[in-house]
Write a protein that holds these residues in place. Structure first.
Motif, PDB file in Angstrom:
ATOM      1  N   LYS A  57       0.823  -1.212   0.000  1.00 54.62           N
ATOM      2  CA  LYS A  57       0.000   0.000   0.000  1.00 54.62           C
ATOM      3  C   LYS A  57       0.857   1.263   0.000  1.00 54.62           C
ATOM      4  N   GLU A  58       1.980   1.241   0.708  1.00 59.36           N
ATOM      5  CA  GLU A  58       2.843   2.416   0.750  1.00 59.36           C
ATOM      6  C   GLU A  58       3.441   2.686  -0.627  1.00 59.36           C
ATOM      7  N   PHE A  59       3.714   1.628  -1.361  1.00 64.32           N
ATOM      8  CA  PHE A  59       4.193   1.778  -2.742  1.00 64.32           C
ATOM      9  C   PHE A  59       3.172   2.561  -3.562  1.00 64.32           C
ATOM     10  N   ALA A  60       1.921   2.151  -3.488  1.00 66.56           N
ATOM     11  CA  ALA A  60       0.872   2.826  -4.254  1.00 66.56           C
ATOM     12  C   ALA A  60       0.744   4.284  -3.829  1.00 66.56           C
ATOM     13  N   ARG A  61       0.816   4.538  -2.519  1.00 59.60           N
ATOM     14  CA  ARG A  61       0.681   5.912  -2.027  1.00 59.60           C
ATOM     15  C   ARG A  61       1.805   6.794  -2.562  1.00 59.60           C
ATOM     16  N   GLN A  62       3.054   6.326  -2.459  1.00 54.19           N
ATOM     17  CA  GLN A  62       4.181   7.135  -2.922  1.00 54.19           C
ATOM     18  C   GLN A  62       4.120   7.374  -4.427  1.00 54.19           C
ATOM     19  N   TYR A  63       3.729   6.343  -5.172  1.00 56.19           N
ATOM     20  CA  TYR A  63       3.649   6.476  -6.620  1.00 56.19           C
ATOM     21  C   TYR A  63       2.587   7.500  -7.022  1.00 56.19           C
ATOM     22  N   LEU A  64       1.403   7.387  -6.451  1.00 52.07           N
ATOM     23  CA  LEU A  64       0.299   8.272  -6.824  1.00 52.07           C
ATOM     24  C   LEU A  64       0.505   9.702  -6.343  1.00 52.07           C
ATOM     25  N   HIS A  65       1.359   9.892  -5.328  1.00 45.09           N
ATOM     26  CA  HIS A  65       1.642  11.237  -4.814  1.00 45.09           C
ATOM     27  C   HIS A  65       2.926  11.827  -5.401  1.00 45.09           C
ATOM     28  N   GLY A  66       3.498  11.158  -6.389  1.00 44.61           N
ATOM     29  CA  GLY A  66       4.667  11.712  -7.048  1.00 44.61           C
ATOM     30  C   GLY A  66       5.961  11.607  -6.273  1.00 44.61           C
ATOM     31  N   GLU A  67       5.987  10.731  -5.259  1.00 44.12           N
ATOM     32  CA  GLU A  67       7.196  10.571  -4.450  1.00 44.12           C
ATOM     33  C   GLU A  67       8.105   9.466  -4.969  1.00 44.12           C
ATOM     34  N   LEU A  68       7.610   8.657  -5.894  1.00 44.24           N
ATOM     35  CA  LEU A  68       8.342   7.482  -6.364  1.00 44.24           C
ATOM     36  C   LEU A  68       8.164   7.349  -7.869  1.00 44.24           C
ATOM     37  N   GLU A  69       9.271   7.112  -8.564  1.00 47.11           N
ATOM     38  CA  GLU A  69       9.210   6.837 -10.000  1.00 47.11           C
ATOM     39  C   GLU A  69       9.123   5.330 -10.202  1.00 47.11           C
ATOM     40  N   VAL A  70       8.227   4.897 -11.084  1.00 47.91           N
ATOM     41  CA  VAL A  70       7.956   3.471 -11.259  1.00 47.91           C
ATOM     42  C   VAL A  70       7.943   3.109 -12.740  1.00 47.91           C
ATOM     43  N   GLU A  71       8.763   2.127 -13.097  1.00 45.40           N
ATOM     44  CA  GLU A  71       8.718   1.556 -14.434  1.00 45.40           C
ATOM     45  C   GLU A  71       8.206   0.127 -14.321  1.00 45.40           C
ATOM     46  N   LEU A  72       6.998  -0.105 -14.808  1.00 49.24           N
ATOM     47  CA  LEU A  72       6.420  -1.442 -14.792  1.00 49.24           C
ATOM     48  C   LEU A  72       6.815  -2.170 -16.073  1.00 49.24           C
ATOM     49  N   VAL A  73       7.318  -3.395 -15.913  1.00 48.33           N
ATOM     50  CA  VAL A  73       7.845  -4.177 -17.034  1.00 48.33           C
ATOM     51  C   VAL A  73       7.193  -5.557 -17.017  1.00 48.33           C
ATOM     52  N   PRO A  74       6.749  -6.079 -18.159  1.00 51.18           N
ATOM     53  CA  PRO A  74       6.251  -7.460 -18.184  1.00 51.18           C
ATOM     54  C   PRO A  74       7.276  -8.398 -17.550  1.00 51.18           C
ATOM     55  N   GLN A  75       6.773  -9.366 -16.778  1.00 50.94           N
ATOM     56  CA  GLN A  75       7.672 -10.159 -15.945  1.00 50.94           C
ATOM     57  C   GLN A  75       8.738 -10.910 -16.743  1.00 50.94           C
ATOM     58  N   GLY A  76       8.354 -11.530 -17.842  1.00 54.62           N
ATOM     59  CA  GLY A  76       9.339 -12.236 -18.656  1.00 54.62           C
ATOM     60  C   GLY A  76      10.343 -11.289 -19.281  1.00 54.62           C
ATOM     61  N   THR A  77       9.875 -10.101 -19.661  1.00 58.75           N
ATOM     62  CA  THR A  77      10.776  -9.100 -20.230  1.00 58.75           C
ATOM     63  C   THR A  77      11.774  -8.630 -19.183  1.00 58.75           C
ATOM     64  N   LEU A  78      11.306  -8.438 -17.940  1.00 59.02           N
ATOM     65  CA  LEU A  78      12.218  -8.020 -16.869  1.00 59.02           C
ATOM     66  C   LEU A  78      13.292  -9.077 -16.630  1.00 59.02           C
ATOM     67  N   ALA A  79      12.883 -10.332 -16.603  1.00 55.54           N
ATOM     68  CA  ALA A  79      13.846 -11.412 -16.408  1.00 55.54           C
ATOM     69  C   ALA A  79      14.887 -11.423 -17.529  1.00 55.54           C
ATOM     70  N   GLU A  80      14.436 -11.260 -18.765  1.00 56.02           N
ATOM     71  CA  GLU A  80      15.367 -11.285 -19.892  1.00 56.02           C
ATOM     72  C   GLU A  80      16.250 -10.045 -19.926  1.00 56.02           C
ATOM     73  N   ARG A  81      15.732  -8.901 -19.500  1.00 57.67           N
ATOM     74  CA  ARG A  81      16.556  -7.690 -19.460  1.00 57.67           C
ATOM     75  C   ARG A  81      17.707  -7.854 -18.468  1.00 57.67           C
ATOM     76  N   LEU A  82      17.441  -8.485 -17.330  1.00 57.40           N
ATOM     77  CA  LEU A  82      18.497  -8.737 -16.350  1.00 57.40           C
ATOM     78  C   LEU A  82      19.511  -9.742 -16.896  1.00 57.40           C
ATOM     79  N   ARG A  83      18.989 -10.815 -17.486  1.00 53.59           N
ATOM     80  CA  ARG A  83      19.881 -11.841 -18.035  1.00 53.59           C
ATOM     81  C   ARG A  83      20.742 -11.273 -19.159  1.00 53.59           C
ATOM     82  N   ALA A  84      20.118 -10.471 -20.018  1.00 52.26           N
ATOM     83  CA  ALA A  84      20.853  -9.878 -21.130  1.00 52.26           C
ATOM     84  C   ALA A  84      21.953  -8.955 -20.624  1.00 52.26           C
ATOM     85  N   GLY A  85      21.608  -8.102 -19.676  1.00 50.41           N
ATOM     86  CA  GLY A  85      22.606  -7.196 -19.129  1.00 50.41           C
ATOM     87  C   GLY A  85      23.784  -7.951 -18.538  1.00 50.41           C
ATOM     88  N   GLY A  86      23.485  -9.025 -17.809  1.00 54.60           N
ATOM     89  CA  GLY A  86      24.541  -9.823 -17.209  1.00 54.60           C
ATOM     90  C   GLY A  86      25.356 -10.600 -18.211  1.00 54.60           C
TER      91      GLY A  86
END
Length: 256
Positions: free
Chosen positions: A84-113
């Motif tokens: 809930k605190e994540f949602a509050r900070q995001y909606l109040h402009g206190e947190l920057e959030v990049e949402l990534v499809p889960q498989g894409t996130l896994a591959e982005r980490l693997r690719a970088g490594g």
């Protein structure tokens, strides 16, 4: 240079994680999270952290502790629905959030490594991910202060694909069931989902291990991540409350 990568304690292991550092953090929900190292970061108090992780823990555990303390400035995640605190900070402009499809996130980490700067995937084609404009950060007045950019698009075999960049970070924090002094690691069950990928992405990777063994005790076929990806190893002390394995959503059968 010694190949023994064991450090004295968690505080020493994260002592050079400074303000604004980027971190790849392993774990899947609350499974396999490096809770001891997260607490050491909380004690250190360095803020402005840019964190890449499957999720952001819950309000009172895991990365949620850093978030509640105001130490995280940006999250790159695939699932954030338990905090809930994540949602509050995001909606109040206190947190920057990049949402990534889960498989894409896994591959982005693997690719970088793996030294791969970018790759094409069909995931997200025809959506806001392709078009851009997803709110990454809101302004104080509710307007979109930072929006996602449009993705480069190419067609392969008649199917649309989007260009995604590999992820590398200053540090990675992971948890393994067993590790040796050279940094070779073995993970248990679901903890293997994101921990190896996060470890690969970090320029300096710190692994907390539940069981420390001597080099050679892990059979080569039992090693899930070779020590070349790990720079520091921290044994988990027996009874350490920050190493507790919590259940994110406990579901039990109601007896008739």
């Amino acid at each position: 240079m010694s190949r023994d990568k064991v450090v004295a304690d968690p505080a020493e292991a994260v002592a050079d994680v400074g303000p604004g550092a980027s971190l790849a953090v392993g774990g899947f929900g609350l499974c396999g999270i490096p809770g001891v190292l997260v607490h050491a970061l909380l004690e250190r108090g360095a803020g402005g952290l840019r964190v890449v992780s499957n999720n952001c823990g819950v309000d009172d555990w895991g990365l949620g502790l850093l978030l509640r303390a105001g130490l995280i400035a940006r999250m790159t995640s695939s699932y954030v629905g338990e905090n809930k605190e994540f949602a509050r900070q995001y909606l109040h402009g206190e947190l920057e959030v990049e949402l990534v499809p889960q498989g894409t996130l896994a591959e982005r980490l693997r690719a970088g490594g793996s030294g791969i700067p970018a790759f094409y995937t069909p995931a997200g084609a025809g959506t806001w991910i392709e078009e851009g404009g997803l709110p990454w950060r809101y302004g104080a007045d509710g307007s979109v202060a930072v929006a996602s950019p449009p993705r480069e698009r190419r067609v392969f075999d008649g199917r649309e694909h989007l260009l995604e960049e590999g992820i590398t970070t200053d540090f990675a924090l992971v948890r393994a069931a067993v590790g040796d002094r050279h940094g070779n690691l073995r993970f248990h069950s679901s903890a293997r989902n994101f921990n190896p990928l996060a470890a690969m992405a970090g320029r300096v990777t710190v692994a907390e291990v539940e069981e420390l063994v001597e080099p050679g005790e892990l059979a080569p076929d039992d090693i899930h991540l070779p020590g070349i990806f790990v720079q520091r190893v921290v044994p988990v002390e027996p009874g350490d409350p920050w190493a507790e394995k919590r259940v994110e959503r406990r579901t039990v059968r109601v007896e008739a």
